[in-house]
Design a protein around this motif. Structure first.
Motif, PDB file in Angstrom:
ATOM      1  N   UNK A 160      60.244  46.150  -0.934  1.00 55.72           N
ATOM      2  CA  UNK A 160      58.820  46.448  -0.929  1.00 55.72           C
ATOM      3  C   UNK A 160      58.122  45.746   0.233  1.00 55.72           C
ATOM      4  N   UNK A 161      58.411  44.464   0.446  1.00 58.80           N
ATOM      5  CA  UNK A 161      57.774  43.720   1.531  1.00 58.80           C
ATOM      6  C   UNK A 161      58.125  44.337   2.877  1.00 58.80           C
ATOM      7  N   UNK A 162      59.380  44.721   3.058  1.00 60.27           N
ATOM      8  CA  UNK A 162      59.794  45.332   4.327  1.00 60.27           C
ATOM      9  C   UNK A 162      59.109  46.686   4.515  1.00 60.27           C
ATOM     10  N   UNK A 163      59.002  47.473   3.446  1.00 55.40           N
ATOM     11  CA  UNK A 163      58.326  48.767   3.536  1.00 55.40           C
ATOM     12  C   UNK A 163      56.859  48.586   3.925  1.00 55.40           C
ATOM     13  N   UNK A 164      56.213  47.577   3.349  1.00 59.44           N
ATOM     14  CA  UNK A 164      54.815  47.324   3.689  1.00 59.44           C
ATOM     15  C   UNK A 164      54.696  46.875   5.141  1.00 59.44           C
ATOM     16  N   UNK A 165      55.616  46.026   5.590  1.00 59.83           N
ATOM     17  CA  UNK A 165      55.588  45.586   6.991  1.00 59.83           C
ATOM     18  C   UNK A 165      55.746  46.779   7.932  1.00 59.83           C
ATOM     19  N   UNK A 166      56.607  47.720   7.577  1.00 64.36           N
ATOM     20  CA  UNK A 166      56.789  48.918   8.397  1.00 64.36           C
ATOM     21  C   UNK A 166      55.531  49.791   8.372  1.00 64.36           C
ATOM     22  N   UNK A 167      54.887  49.895   7.200  1.00 65.22           N
ATOM     23  CA  UNK A 167      53.639  50.658   7.109  1.00 65.22           C
ATOM     24  C   UNK A 167      52.563  50.021   7.982  1.00 65.22           C
ATOM     25  N   UNK A 168      52.443  48.708   7.935  1.00 62.27           N
ATOM     26  CA  UNK A 168      51.445  48.013   8.757  1.00 62.27           C
ATOM     27  C   UNK A 168      51.721  48.288  10.235  1.00 62.27           C
ATOM     28  N   UNK A 169      52.989  48.225  10.639  1.00 60.03           N
ATOM     29  CA  UNK A 169      53.341  48.524  12.037  1.00 60.03           C
ATOM     30  C   UNK A 169      52.962  49.963  12.382  1.00 60.03           C
ATOM     31  N   UNK A 170      53.205  50.895  11.463  1.00 57.45           N
ATOM     32  CA  UNK A 170      52.837  52.298  11.693  1.00 57.45           C
ATOM     33  C   UNK A 170      51.329  52.464  11.825  1.00 57.45           C
ATOM     34  N   UNK A 171      50.567  51.737  11.006  1.00 53.57           N
ATOM     35  CA  UNK A 171      49.107  51.813  11.071  1.00 53.57           C
ATOM     36  C   UNK A 171      48.619  51.312  12.427  1.00 53.57           C
ATOM     37  N   UNK A 172      49.173  50.199  12.911  1.00 55.13           N
ATOM     38  CA  UNK A 172      48.785  49.692  14.231  1.00 55.13           C
ATOM     39  C   UNK A 172      49.139  50.697  15.326  1.00 55.13           C
ATOM     40  N   UNK A 173      50.311  51.310  15.213  1.00 54.35           N
ATOM     41  CA  UNK A 173      50.713  52.309  16.203  1.00 54.35           C
ATOM     42  C   UNK A 173      49.768  53.515  16.159  1.00 54.35           C
ATOM     43  N   UNK A 174      49.445  53.975  14.936  1.00 56.87           N
ATOM     44  CA  UNK A 174      48.518  55.097  14.794  1.00 56.87           C
ATOM     45  C   UNK A 174      47.142  54.736  15.346  1.00 56.87           C
ATOM     46  N   UNK A 175      46.685  53.510  15.066  1.00 55.68           N
ATOM     47  CA  UNK A 175      45.377  53.078  15.572  1.00 55.68           C
ATOM     48  C   UNK A 175      45.349  53.104  17.093  1.00 55.68           C
ATOM     49  N   UNK A 176      46.431  52.661  17.716  1.00 54.96           N
ATOM     50  CA  UNK A 176      46.500  52.692  19.178  1.00 54.96           C
ATOM     51  C   UNK A 176      46.474  54.114  19.711  1.00 54.96           C
ATOM     52  N   UNK A 177      47.246  55.003  19.082  1.00 60.26           N
ATOM     53  CA  UNK A 177      47.275  56.401  19.510  1.00 60.26           C
ATOM     54  C   UNK A 177      45.904  57.050  19.320  1.00 60.26           C
ATOM     55  N   UNK A 178      45.253  56.777  18.192  1.00 56.33           N
ATOM     56  CA  UNK A 178      43.930  57.346  17.936  1.00 56.33           C
ATOM     57  C   UNK A 178      42.887  56.765  18.895  1.00 56.33           C
ATOM     58  N   UNK A 179      43.028  55.486  19.233  1.00 55.26           N
ATOM     59  CA  UNK A 179      42.112  54.872  20.192  1.00 55.26           C
ATOM     60  C   UNK A 179      42.256  55.543  21.568  1.00 55.26           C
TER      61      UNK A 179
ATOM     62  N   UNK B 181      42.866  53.044   2.096  1.00 55.61           N
ATOM     63  CA  UNK B 181      41.685  52.387   1.534  1.00 55.61           C
ATOM     64  C   UNK B 181      42.091  51.236   0.619  1.00 55.61           C
ATOM     65  N   UNK B 182      43.126  51.448  -0.177  1.00 56.21           N
ATOM     66  CA  UNK B 182      43.583  50.374  -1.071  1.00 56.21           C
ATOM     67  C   UNK B 182      44.151  49.217  -0.265  1.00 56.21           C
ATOM     68  N   UNK B 183      44.949  49.524   0.743  1.00 59.71           N
ATOM     69  CA  UNK B 183      45.517  48.484   1.599  1.00 59.71           C
ATOM     70  C   UNK B 183      44.407  47.698   2.299  1.00 59.71           C
ATOM     71  N   UNK B 184      43.406  48.415   2.778  1.00 61.27           N
ATOM     72  CA  UNK B 184      42.273  47.760   3.441  1.00 61.27           C
ATOM     73  C   UNK B 184      41.550  46.844   2.474  1.00 61.27           C
TER      74      UNK B 184
END
Length: 158
Positions: free
Chosen positions: A1-20, A132-135
């Protein structure tokens, strides 16, 4: 679970960069920056003091003040008297600012149509709910600063 969340966080940062980057391109096509676009969007329906606009954007007031001053200089916004606070004028878009914001928004709508291809409304609703829940659970950063917050404390002994 912790590793999956870490990967999700990395994906969110990558998506944020692409969207920016995409946002910069959309705004740039109208001679603006994403930061200017965001500020124009925040004050488009209701004039706001710079400090309140900064809070809504989650950024420093000083940076928003600089951008607001630039928008006023370029006749895309204007400062208006604030009846609630004489030393904190309201930032409002001018007609030219409304036109520029409308043009950027139209470009964004077309880009969102393309980005959303193959995604169902259900997919998007689920993704939004998870983000939203993660935030909410990330809060204001206290959980990140103190990763043992809420964990049982080891008191020593067996």
């Amino acid at each position: 679970m912790t590793e999956d969340l870490a990967l999700l966080v990395a994906d969110v940062y990558e998506a944020a960069g692409a969207l920016r980057r995409a946002g910069e391109a959309l705004a740039g096509a109208e001679g603006q920056t994403q930061a200017r676009w965001q500020l124009m969007s925040v004050v488009c329906e209701e004039p706001l003091p710079v400090a309140r606009a900064a809070r809504r954007l989650g950024v420093a007031r000083q940076g928003v003040q600089r951008i607001a001053t630039d928008l006023v200089r370029d006749a895309l916004a204007e400062f208006q008297d604030n009846p609630d606070h004489r030393t904190s004028p309201l930032l409002a878009l001018t007609e030219a600012g409304q036109r520029v914001l409308g043009a950027i928004t139209a470009r964004a709508d077309a880009a969102h149509q393309t980005m959303g291809e193959g995604l169902s409304g259900r997919d998007l609703a689920t993704a939004r709910a998870v983000l939203q829940r993660l935030t909410q659970q990330a809060g204001d950063g206290r959980n990140a600063a103190n990763p043992t917050h809420g964990a049982p404390r080891h008191t020593g002994g067996p």
